[in-house]
Design a protein around this motif. Structure first.
Motif, short mmCIF file in Angstrom:
data_model
loop_
_atom_site.label_atom_id
_atom_site.label_comp_id
_atom_site.label_asym_id
_atom_site.label_seq_id
_atom_site.Cartn_x
_atom_site.Cartn_y
_atom_site.Cartn_z
N CYS A 219 0.83 -1.19 0.00
CA CYS A 219 0.00 0.00 0.00
C CYS A 219 0.86 1.24 0.00
CB CYS A 219 -0.93 0.00 1.21
SG CYS A 219 -0.09 -0.28 2.76
N SER B 229 -9.56 2.99 3.65
CA SER B 229 -9.32 4.21 2.88
C SER B 229 -10.62 4.67 2.24
CB SER B 229 -8.29 3.94 1.77
OG SER B 229 -7.08 3.42 2.29
N PRO C 72 -5.10 5.98 0.28
CA PRO C 72 -4.90 5.75 1.71
C PRO C 72 -4.06 6.84 2.36
CG PRO C 72 -3.44 4.36 0.45
CD PRO C 72 -4.34 5.03 -0.55
N SER C 73 -4.17 6.93 3.67
CA SER C 73 -3.42 7.92 4.44
C SER C 73 -2.10 7.34 4.92
CB SER C 73 -4.25 8.36 5.64
OG SER C 73 -4.37 7.28 6.56
N THR D 12 -2.68 4.90 7.74
CA THR D 12 -3.10 3.57 7.29
C THR D 12 -1.91 2.74 6.87
OG1 THR D 12 -5.26 4.38 6.56
CG2 THR D 12 -4.49 2.32 5.59
#
Length: 254
Positions: free
Chosen positions: A17, A141, A163-164, A167
């Protein structure tokens, strides 16, 4: 620049990710949320699958630049809690295995043997595998519906996620019992995509693009994972060589 490339590879290979340090993205699309929920419900009963992965990482720092490519394949037996994967980088082929809650990564030349690490037992074992880890990224997310797409001649539907940083770090920390710190940095830009078979609600392909800059150096990474042979027989045996020469603190020189 070598450090920058390694950080990008860590994010792509271990967490599956990426992250965006931007302001909060717009709310999720209801249709995309429903699609991710259906995928998650479907894969919860998956027992076996195979995957193929392609990675390209490019970095530049002043007048220097470097591009690294890798490809790999693997098989997962969720019932037996076993996974094997083979990757090829710079004409060198390396194997890795996960059995129960131990992972074994073959060390590159001139070293022989395998680096051994613990896999976290605080989460379901499936989250140590690419498919479930990537889906978890979409669950945590904001997600967006992008409609019908064709992949290898087959109709799919596409969902996109941004996504952050939090995350990413959370998933990295849970990948193993030890912390997988991302060197205190955040990504400048990233997009994750998931192509879904609308008939079976199974993922067909996952793609990640991320960009990172730090102290004048820049890097980009693209990762693509394709999923096949759901529910078919797989052989995930672990060779005896895995247990002969082991490194508890990672491969020498890493």
């Amino acid at each position: 620049m070598r450090r920058l490339v390694l950080v990008v590879c860590l994010a792509a290979l271990l967490t599956g990710c990426s992250a965006l340090p931007f302001d909060s993205p717009p709310p999720s699309d209801d249709r995309a949320v429903a699609a991710v929920e259906e995928v998650n419900s479907t894969v919860s009963s998956v027992e076996t699958y195979r995957f193929d992965t392609d990675i390209r990482v490019s970095a530049s720092d002043g007048g220097r630049s470097r591009t690294v490519t890798a490809d790999g394949s693997g098989a997962v037996d969720l019932t037996a809690k076993r996974m094997r994967a083979t990757s090829e980088v710079a004409d060198e082929t390396l194997d890795s295995y996960v059995t129960e809650y131990k992972s074994y990564q073959e060390c590159p030349e001139p070293w022989e043997g395998y680096a051994v690490e613990n896999v976290s037992q605080s989460e379901p074992w499936a989250t140590a595998t690419p498919l479930h880890r990537q889906i978890e990224l979409f669950e945590h997310s904001n997600v967006y519906w992008r409609g019908n797409r064709t992949v290898d001649g087959e109709r799919t539907v596409l969902v996109v996620a941004h996504p952050s940083d939090d995350t990413v770090q959370s998933l990295a920390d849970r990948r193993r019992t030890g912390s997988a710190e991302l060197d205190g940095g955040s990504f400048d830009n990233a997009t994750a995509r998931l192509w879904i078979d609308p008939e079976t609600n199974r993922p067909v392909e996952f793609a990640l693009h991320l960009e990172l800059s730090r102290r004048g150096a820049t890097a980009t990474a693209d990762l693509t994972t394709r999923y096949t042979e759901y529910g078919e027989s797989v052989d995930v045996s672990v060779p005896s060589a895995v247990y002969e020469t082991q490194y508890q603190l990672g491969c020498p020189g890493s």
